[in-house]
Design an enzyme around this catalytic site. Structure first.
Site, mmCIF file in Angstrom:
data_model
loop_
_atom_site.group_PDB
_atom_site.id
_atom_site.type_symbol
_atom_site.label_atom_id
_atom_site.label_comp_id
_atom_site.label_asym_id
_atom_site.label_seq_id
_atom_site.Cartn_x
_atom_site.Cartn_y
_atom_site.Cartn_z
ATOM 1 N N THR A 171 18.294 -11.058 -2.874
ATOM 2 C CA THR A 171 19.212 -11.871 -2.078
ATOM 3 C C THR A 171 20.522 -11.099 -1.952
ATOM 4 O O THR A 171 21.180 -10.848 -2.953
ATOM 5 C CB THR A 171 19.448 -13.211 -2.800
ATOM 6 O OG1 THR A 171 18.199 -13.678 -3.255
ATOM 7 C CG2 THR A 171 20.071 -14.221 -1.886
ATOM 8 N N ARG A 207 6.422 -12.604 -2.111
ATOM 9 C CA ARG A 207 6.272 -11.254 -2.657
ATOM 10 C C ARG A 207 6.180 -11.245 -4.183
ATOM 11 O O ARG A 207 5.649 -10.309 -4.755
ATOM 12 C CB ARG A 207 7.399 -10.338 -2.192
ATOM 13 C CG ARG A 207 8.727 -10.552 -2.864
ATOM 14 C CD ARG A 207 9.724 -9.500 -2.431
ATOM 15 N NE ARG A 207 9.885 -9.492 -0.989
ATOM 16 C CZ ARG A 207 10.995 -9.099 -0.358
ATOM 17 N NH1 ARG A 207 12.013 -8.665 -1.053
ATOM 18 N NH2 ARG A 207 11.095 -9.142 0.942
ATOM 19 N N HIS A 226 10.752 -11.325 -11.620
ATOM 20 C CA HIS A 226 10.263 -9.952 -11.757
ATOM 21 C C HIS A 226 9.112 -9.813 -12.749
ATOM 22 O O HIS A 226 8.464 -8.768 -12.802
ATOM 23 C CB HIS A 226 11.418 -8.995 -12.043
ATOM 24 C CG HIS A 226 12.338 -8.931 -10.860
ATOM 25 N ND1 HIS A 226 11.862 -8.716 -9.584
ATOM 26 C CD2 HIS A 226 13.669 -9.124 -10.724
ATOM 27 C CE1 HIS A 226 12.866 -8.751 -8.723
ATOM 28 N NE2 HIS A 226 13.975 -9.010 -9.393
ATOM 29 N N ASN A 275 15.806 -16.065 -14.688
ATOM 30 C CA ASN A 275 15.031 -15.890 -13.472
ATOM 31 C C ASN A 275 13.845 -14.963 -13.783
ATOM 32 O O ASN A 275 14.045 -13.804 -14.154
ATOM 33 C CB ASN A 275 15.940 -15.281 -12.386
ATOM 34 C CG ASN A 275 15.207 -15.091 -11.078
ATOM 35 O OD1 ASN A 275 14.071 -14.618 -11.068
ATOM 36 N ND2 ASN A 275 15.834 -15.434 -9.981
ATOM 37 N N GLU A 312 26.621 -21.990 -6.657
ATOM 38 C CA GLU A 312 26.375 -20.815 -7.504
ATOM 39 C C GLU A 312 27.177 -19.683 -6.882
ATOM 40 O O GLU A 312 26.884 -19.241 -5.763
ATOM 41 C CB GLU A 312 24.889 -20.463 -7.568
ATOM 42 C CG GLU A 312 24.660 -19.239 -8.457
ATOM 43 C CD GLU A 312 23.192 -18.969 -8.794
ATOM 44 O OE1 GLU A 312 22.397 -19.923 -8.877
ATOM 45 O OE2 GLU A 312 22.862 -17.787 -8.983
ATOM 46 N N HIS A 324 12.348 -17.908 -7.479
ATOM 47 C CA HIS A 324 12.614 -17.882 -6.039
ATOM 48 C C HIS A 324 11.272 -17.821 -5.325
ATOM 49 O O HIS A 324 10.559 -16.824 -5.420
ATOM 50 C CB HIS A 324 13.464 -16.649 -5.708
ATOM 51 C CG HIS A 324 13.889 -16.561 -4.281
ATOM 52 N ND1 HIS A 324 14.702 -15.555 -3.823
ATOM 53 C CD2 HIS A 324 13.638 -17.350 -3.203
ATOM 54 C CE1 HIS A 324 14.930 -15.723 -2.532
ATOM 55 N NE2 HIS A 324 14.280 -16.800 -2.124
ATOM 56 N N ARG A 383 9.708 -17.142 -2.170
ATOM 57 C CA ARG A 383 10.086 -16.530 -0.893
ATOM 58 C C ARG A 383 9.032 -16.827 0.154
ATOM 59 O O ARG A 383 7.854 -17.013 -0.166
ATOM 60 C CB ARG A 383 10.218 -15.009 -1.064
ATOM 61 C CG ARG A 383 11.313 -14.592 -2.041
ATOM 62 C CD ARG A 383 11.454 -13.085 -2.035
ATOM 63 N NE ARG A 383 12.002 -12.629 -0.777
ATOM 64 C CZ ARG A 383 13.258 -12.205 -0.610
ATOM 65 N NH1 ARG A 383 14.084 -12.158 -1.629
ATOM 66 N NH2 ARG A 383 13.675 -11.821 0.564
ATOM 67 N N GLU A 416 14.895 -21.589 -6.380
ATOM 68 C CA GLU A 416 15.689 -20.952 -5.321
ATOM 69 C C GLU A 416 14.822 -20.869 -4.077
ATOM 70 O O GLU A 416 13.665 -20.440 -4.154
ATOM 71 C CB GLU A 416 16.075 -19.527 -5.717
ATOM 72 C CG GLU A 416 17.002 -19.433 -6.878
ATOM 73 C CD GLU A 416 17.249 -17.968 -7.253
ATOM 74 O OE1 GLU A 416 16.703 -17.065 -6.604
ATOM 75 O OE2 GLU A 416 17.989 -17.758 -8.209
ATOM 76 N N HIS A 454 23.672 -13.321 -9.980
ATOM 77 C CA HIS A 454 23.292 -12.130 -9.231
ATOM 78 C C HIS A 454 23.965 -10.879 -9.811
ATOM 79 O O HIS A 454 25.183 -10.779 -9.827
ATOM 80 C CB HIS A 454 23.590 -12.208 -7.735
ATOM 81 C CG HIS A 454 22.783 -11.200 -6.964
ATOM 82 N ND1 HIS A 454 21.512 -11.465 -6.510
ATOM 83 C CD2 HIS A 454 23.042 -9.924 -6.653
ATOM 84 C CE1 HIS A 454 21.033 -10.395 -5.922
ATOM 85 N NE2 HIS A 454 21.941 -9.432 -6.004
#
Ligand code: PXP
Length: 237
Positions: free
Chosen positions: A101, A49, A10, A7, A151, A43, A45, A70, A191
């Site tokens: 999340t 962000r 970031h 993922n 998941e 993801h 969003r 996602e 996660h």
């Protein structure tokens, strides 16, 4: 072998801190793939962000492994997914104020909304995974609404403060994995997974894919992305 989806949200978070053009998550995706990652997870969003629409469109063109998007089960996101056609959608809950999340998608309470989103995505040829807690009813409902995979949310396992609590959470994940396999669902997990807590997770039956973001990017800041991805792949063997 358990597949690793990295993922890269970031990487985009660092870019957005300056609203600048670097670091580019597209470049990060290429490096993850060259290091051996089996997929790239992002993801999108509703508040954009970190990952931007531009990233999604470029990643769709560039990613050669598996692009896992996602997203929340909203009309806006379903339209975007149907246009861009990621290789997989993972439906996640989304509250604007949360840092990440926080819990699994409550498929039981939002059965109609989730079933409608799953059905539209699958009509568009996109396999759907549902990010849920390791909970009997959530997994049963995930099958009923037409999900292809679940998941399992590993946050409680990752946050457990004692060995006994962690082992209890692991047993819950193993039980849910068994239930999902019996229901004909593919099993993913994600996660809060780290280089330190990943090994026991491999006990989840028929675990097909893990999605790991923050801890890989955190290590990459210090040792580089190539090494960070390779070290996680080594632990997953
Ligand atoms: N899987 C899902 C469904 C997520 O929402 C997230 C966080 O965006 C992750 C995996 C990755 O979590 P982490 O960044 O803690 O590794």
């Amino acid at each position: 072998m358990i597949h690793l989806g990295v993922n890269i949200d970031h990487v985009a978070t660092v870019r957005q801190a300056r609203r600048d053009i670097e670091p580019d998550p597209v470049a990060a995706a290429v490096m993850c793939e060259l290091a051996g990652a089996h997929g790239i997870t992002i993801h999108l969003r509703s508040d954009r962000r970190h990952i931007q629409d531009r990233d999604l469109h470029l990643l769709r063109k560039v990613v050669k492994t598996k692009l896992n998007l996602e997203m929340a089960a909203t009309d806006e996101m379903v339209e975007i997914a149907l246009e861009v056609k990621p290789d997989q959608v993972t439906l996640v809950p989304e509250k604007r104020e949360e840092l990440t999340t926080e819990g699994g998608l409550d498929v039981v309470s939002h059965e109609k909304q989730v079933a409608a989103a799953v059905s539209r995505l699958k009509e568009g040829g996109i396999p759907v995974s549902l990010f849920v807690e390791a909970d009997h009813e959530q997994i049963e409902m995930s099958k009923r609404v037409g999900g292809d995979a679940v998941e399992l949310h590993t946050g409680s396992y990752a946050n457990a403060k004692t060995d006994a609590a962690q082992s209890g959470e692991l047993q819950r994940l193993i039980g849910s994995g068994r239930q999902a396999v019996a229901a004909g669902l593919r099993v993913h997990a994600g996660h809060g997974l780290t280089y330190r807590n990943i090994i026991p997770i491999k006990q989840i039956p028929k675990l097909h894919e893990v999605n790991i973001g923050h801890n890989i990017v955190a290590r990459a800041v210090l040792v580089g992305l190539d090494r960070a991805v390779r070290e996680m792949l080594e632990l997953l063997k």
